[in-house]
Design a protein around this motif. Structure first.
Motif, PDB file in Angstrom:
ATOM      1  N   GLY A   1      17.119  20.407 -22.797  1.00 59.18           N
ATOM      2  CA  GLY A   1      17.454  21.306 -23.902  1.00 59.18           C
ATOM      3  C   GLY A   1      16.388  21.367 -24.972  1.00 59.18           C
ATOM      4  N   ILE A   2      15.146  21.225 -24.608  1.00 51.74           N
ATOM      5  CA  ILE A   2      14.039  21.202 -25.574  1.00 51.74           C
ATOM      6  C   ILE A   2      13.614  22.620 -25.921  1.00 51.74           C
ATOM      7  CG2 ILE A   2      11.633  20.520 -25.922  1.00 51.74           C
ATOM      8  CD1 ILE A   2      12.146  18.145 -24.066  1.00 51.74           C
ATOM      9  N   LEU A   3      13.442  22.887 -27.206  1.00 55.20           N
ATOM     10  CA  LEU A   3      12.918  24.154 -27.702  1.00 55.20           C
ATOM     11  C   LEU A   3      11.702  23.869 -28.584  1.00 55.20           C
ATOM     12  CD1 LEU A   3      16.282  25.964 -28.560  1.00 55.20           C
ATOM     13  CD2 LEU A   3      14.679  26.563 -26.735  1.00 55.20           C
ATOM     14  N   PRO A   4      10.893  24.887 -28.883  1.00 53.19           N
ATOM     15  CA  PRO A   4       9.680  24.650 -29.676  1.00 53.19           C
ATOM     16  C   PRO A   4      10.008  24.107 -31.064  1.00 53.19           C
ATOM     17  CG  PRO A   4       9.623  26.817 -28.647  1.00 53.19           C
ATOM     18  CD  PRO A   4      11.002  26.285 -28.436  1.00 53.19           C
ATOM     19  N   ASP A   5       9.100  23.300 -31.589  1.00 52.64           N
ATOM     20  CA  ASP A   5       9.253  22.795 -32.955  1.00 52.64           C
ATOM     21  C   ASP A   5       9.374  23.968 -33.929  1.00 52.64           C
ATOM     22  OD1 ASP A   5       9.071  20.216 -32.082  1.00 52.64           O
ATOM     23  OD2 ASP A   5       6.940  19.975 -32.575  1.00 52.64           O
ATOM     24  N   GLY A   6      10.346  23.889 -34.827  1.00 57.69           N
ATOM     25  CA  GLY A   6      10.542  24.926 -35.826  1.00 57.69           C
ATOM     26  C   GLY A   6      11.426  26.063 -35.363  1.00 57.69           C
ATOM     27  N   PHE A   7      11.804  26.052 -34.078  1.00 57.89           N
ATOM     28  CA  PHE A   7      12.661  27.115 -33.543  1.00 57.89           C
ATOM     29  C   PHE A   7      14.130  26.689 -33.675  1.00 57.89           C
ATOM     30  CE2 PHE A   7      15.113  29.152 -30.198  1.00 57.89           C
ATOM     31  CZ  PHE A   7      14.676  30.480 -30.273  1.00 57.89           C
ATOM     32  N   GLN A   8      14.973  27.597 -34.119  1.00 55.17           N
ATOM     33  CA  GLN A   8      16.406  27.309 -34.262  1.00 55.17           C
ATOM     34  C   GLN A   8      17.212  28.334 -33.501  1.00 55.17           C
ATOM     35  OE1 GLN A   8      17.377  27.067 -38.428  1.00 55.17           O
ATOM     36  NE2 GLN A   8      16.465  25.036 -38.662  1.00 55.17           N
ATOM     37  N   LEU A   9      18.197  27.844 -32.787  1.00 61.53           N
ATOM     38  CA  LEU A   9      19.114  28.766 -32.098  1.00 61.53           C
ATOM     39  C   LEU A   9      19.935  29.553 -33.118  1.00 61.53           C
ATOM     40  CD1 LEU A   9      20.439  26.423 -29.272  1.00 61.53           C
ATOM     41  CD2 LEU A   9      18.926  28.395 -28.988  1.00 61.53           C
ATOM     42  N   PRO A  10      20.220  30.829 -32.869  1.00 64.80           N
ATOM     43  CA  PRO A  10      21.010  31.620 -33.823  1.00 64.80           C
ATOM     44  C   PRO A  10      22.424  31.050 -33.947  1.00 64.80           C
ATOM     45  CG  PRO A  10      20.713  32.779 -31.734  1.00 64.80           C
ATOM     46  CD  PRO A  10      19.817  31.595 -31.688  1.00 64.80           C
ATOM     47  N   GLY A  11      22.988  31.172 -35.142  1.00 64.61           N
ATOM     48  CA  GLY A  11      24.350  30.720 -35.408  1.00 64.61           C
ATOM     49  C   GLY A  11      24.391  29.251 -35.700  1.00 64.61           C
TER      50      GLY A  11
ATOM     51  N   LEU B   1      -2.168  31.754  -3.897  1.00 61.50           N
ATOM     52  CA  LEU B   1      -3.361  30.984  -3.551  1.00 61.50           C
ATOM     53  C   LEU B   1      -3.474  29.701  -4.363  1.00 61.50           C
ATOM     54  CD1 LEU B   1      -5.995  33.844  -3.181  1.00 61.50           C
ATOM     55  CD2 LEU B   1      -4.867  32.564  -1.366  1.00 61.50           C
ATOM     56  N   ALA B   2      -2.690  29.594  -5.422  1.00 61.46           N
ATOM     57  CA  ALA B   2      -2.699  28.367  -6.221  1.00 61.46           C
ATOM     58  C   ALA B   2      -1.842  27.303  -5.557  1.00 61.46           C
ATOM     59  CB  ALA B   2      -2.176  28.650  -7.631  1.00 61.46           C
ATOM     60  N   GLU B   3      -2.186  26.051  -5.838  1.00 59.83           N
ATOM     61  CA  GLU B   3      -1.445  24.914  -5.293  1.00 59.83           C
ATOM     62  C   GLU B   3      -0.103  24.742  -5.991  1.00 59.83           C
ATOM     63  OE1 GLU B   3      -3.786  21.075  -3.476  1.00 59.83           O
ATOM     64  OE2 GLU B   3      -3.567  21.252  -5.619  1.00 59.83           O
ATOM     65  N   ASP B   4      -0.142  24.889  -7.293  1.00 62.74           N
ATOM     66  CA  ASP B   4       1.069  24.705  -8.083  1.00 62.74           C
ATOM     67  C   ASP B   4       0.867  25.379  -9.430  1.00 62.74           C
ATOM     68  OD1 ASP B   4      -0.541  22.991  -9.655  1.00 62.74           O
ATOM     69  OD2 ASP B   4       0.093  21.226  -8.545  1.00 62.74           O
ATOM     70  N   TRP B   5       1.920  25.342 -10.250  1.00 63.03           N
ATOM     71  CA  TRP B   5       1.868  25.884 -11.603  1.00 63.03           C
ATOM     72  C   TRP B   5       2.550  24.860 -12.496  1.00 63.03           C
ATOM     73  CZ3 TRP B   5       4.769  30.899 -13.485  1.00 63.03           C
ATOM     74  CH2 TRP B   5       4.292  31.247 -14.761  1.00 63.03           C
ATOM     75  N   PRO B   6       1.785  23.945 -13.110  1.00 64.79           N
ATOM     76  CA  PRO B   6       2.367  22.843 -13.867  1.00 64.79           C
ATOM     77  C   PRO B   6       3.361  23.277 -14.946  1.00 64.79           C
ATOM     78  CG  PRO B   6       0.036  22.457 -13.519  1.00 64.79           C
ATOM     79  CD  PRO B   6       0.314  23.845 -13.028  1.00 64.79           C
ATOM     80  N   LEU B   7       3.177  24.467 -15.492  1.00 63.97           N
ATOM     81  CA  LEU B   7       4.093  24.940 -16.522  1.00 63.97           C
ATOM     82  C   LEU B   7       5.533  24.980 -16.019  1.00 63.97           C
ATOM     83  CD1 LEU B   7       4.597  26.129 -19.346  1.00 63.97           C
ATOM     84  CD2 LEU B   7       4.161  28.394 -18.356  1.00 63.97           C
ATOM     85  N   MET B   8       5.725  25.277 -14.737  1.00 58.76           N
ATOM     86  CA  MET B   8       7.083  25.354 -14.204  1.00 58.76           C
ATOM     87  C   MET B   8       7.743  23.975 -14.139  1.00 58.76           C
ATOM     88  SD  MET B   8       7.999  28.466 -13.796  1.00 58.76           S
ATOM     89  CE  MET B   8       7.185  28.576 -15.410  1.00 58.76           C
ATOM     90  N   ASP B   9       6.937  22.933 -13.868  1.00 58.56           N
ATOM     91  CA  ASP B   9       7.476  21.566 -13.913  1.00 58.56           C
ATOM     92  C   ASP B   9       7.884  21.204 -15.340  1.00 58.56           C
ATOM     93  OD1 ASP B   9       7.049  21.254 -11.199  1.00 58.56           O
ATOM     94  OD2 ASP B   9       5.032  20.434 -11.477  1.00 58.56           O
ATOM     95  N   GLN B  10       7.050  21.610 -16.289  1.00 61.10           N
ATOM     96  CA  GLN B  10       7.377  21.351 -17.691  1.00 61.10           C
ATOM     97  C   GLN B  10       8.660  22.102 -18.080  1.00 61.10           C
ATOM     98  OE1 GLN B  10       3.914  22.445 -19.993  1.00 61.10           O
ATOM     99  NE2 GLN B  10       2.543  21.332 -18.595  1.00 61.10           N
ATOM    100  N   TRP B  11       8.785  23.327 -17.619  1.00 61.78           N
ATOM    101  CA  TRP B  11       9.963  24.144 -17.949  1.00 61.78           C
ATOM    102  C   TRP B  11      11.230  23.533 -17.359  1.00 61.78           C
ATOM    103  CZ3 TRP B  11      12.367  26.878 -21.102  1.00 61.78           C
ATOM    104  CH2 TRP B  11      13.267  27.901 -20.779  1.00 61.78           C
ATOM    105  N   ASP B  12      11.139  23.028 -16.129  1.00 65.67           N
ATOM    106  CA  ASP B  12      12.292  22.345 -15.525  1.00 65.67           C
ATOM    107  C   ASP B  12      12.767  21.205 -16.420  1.00 65.67           C
ATOM    108  OD1 ASP B  12      12.383  23.955 -13.310  1.00 65.67           O
ATOM    109  OD2 ASP B  12      11.225  22.601 -12.033  1.00 65.67           O
ATOM    110  N   ALA B  13      11.802  20.397 -16.898  1.00 69.67           N
ATOM    111  CA  ALA B  13      12.142  19.238 -17.731  1.00 69.67           C
ATOM    112  C   ALA B  13      12.722  19.684 -19.070  1.00 69.67           C
ATOM    113  CB  ALA B  13      10.908  18.373 -17.945  1.00 69.67           C
ATOM    114  N   GLU B  14      12.135  20.719 -19.641  1.00 63.41           N
ATOM    115  CA  GLU B  14      12.612  21.189 -20.945  1.00 63.41           C
ATOM    116  C   GLU B  14      14.007  21.795 -20.851  1.00 63.41           C
ATOM    117  OE1 GLU B  14       9.582  23.715 -22.595  1.00 63.41           O
ATOM    118  OE2 GLU B  14       8.060  22.133 -22.466  1.00 63.41           O
TER     119      GLU B  14
END
Length: 266
Positions: free
Chosen positions: A256-266, A239-252
């Motif tokens: 290759g954007i990850l949260p500030d302070g987050f580090q990939l293992p290794g 019933l929603a028109e869209d979900w803006p978070l998914m557009d943000q996720w596509d861009a991220e």
């Protein structure tokens, strides 16, 4: 005979009259001996309401019609029983005809298996169709029909003077009727209906649940702003028109954007 306690001239709400809440609000609109009833509630309470109407000295044979605000089980399960008792007709919006006449348990929310809710939904013949702008006459009274979809596609409201019998559009606490894809909810249509109520010059709202209240444009503005947000929330699924978070996720993901302070293992 018991003393009548009208909430407005020519209007009795049967729960208020009885001094106890038996179900959804039932509005008996009358002029002299002629009367109509907006909604009838559950089948199990029909006999209680009939007794109240008898005690108020309204002739059962003078019921002009039973009006369904919309096709949800808590408003209309008792229609078939009440129609037979009053030997009268049923009036509804065209979109309510199929679920009422077929006894559709899904669209009327009589069947919600995930919550183990299984109610009977007796089918009933709809005799009169009404739509936006129509007038229902009760003696000398004229009740204007509003089609206010959103909660369901068949939701009606009814104006009598400065009172709007507003169905499940909005309640005194700012809540609105449930938004559910199964019974024809539409968020955009709901917003149009809420804006229409806000922009009208009615003074009082008489909802299908809870107390009557003075129309409050500030409160309605807050409700409208909240419901506008539902168009962009995953909470409301299809019933929603869209979900803006998914557009943000596509861009991220693309960057290759990850949260500030987050580090990939290794």
């Amino acid at each position: 005979m018991i003393s009548r306690k009208p909430i407005f001239p020519g209007v009795i709400e049967l729960n208020f009259q009885a001094g106890e809440v038996l179900g959804c609000n039932l509005y008996l609109i009358y002029d002299q001996d002629e009367w109509v009833l907006i909604d009838v509630g559950y089948e199990e309470t029909v006999d209680d309401y009939i007794q109240i109407i008898r005690d108020l000295d309204f002739p059962l044979s003078r019921c002009q019609t039973l009006i369904a605000t919309h096709a949800d089980v808590d408003h209309i399960q008792g229609l078939a029983k009440a129609k037979q008792a009053f030997k009268t007709t049923v009036t509804a919006h065209p979109n309510a005809v199929e679920p009422l006449q077929s006894g559709d348990t899904l669209k009327t929310l009589a069947l919600i298996e995930a919550q183990d809710l299984r109610l009977e939904m007796p089918p009933v013949q709809v005799d009169h169709l009404v739509n936006d702008g129509d007038v229902i006459r009760v003696g000398k009274l004229e009740v204007e029909v509003w089609h206010t979809p959103g909660h369901t596609d068949s939701q009606l409201a009814f104006r009598l003077g400065d009172v709007l019998f507003s169905g499940d559009n909005v309640y005194r606490d700012g809540c609105i009727g449930a938004i559910d894809a199964h019974h024809g909810s539409d968020i955009k249509a709901f917003l149009r209906s809420l804006r229409r109520i806000r922009d009208s010059d009615v003074r009082w709202l008489a909802p299908s649940h809870g107390p009557i209240f003075a129309k409050d444009d500030v409160m309605l503005d807050k409700v409208i702003e909240r419901v506008e947000g539902y168009l962009h929330m995953a909470d409301f699924g299809t019933l929603a028109e869209d979900w803006p978070l998914m557009d943000q996720w596509d861009a991220e993901v693309a960057q290759g954007i990850l949260p500030d302070g987050f580090q990939l293992p290794g």
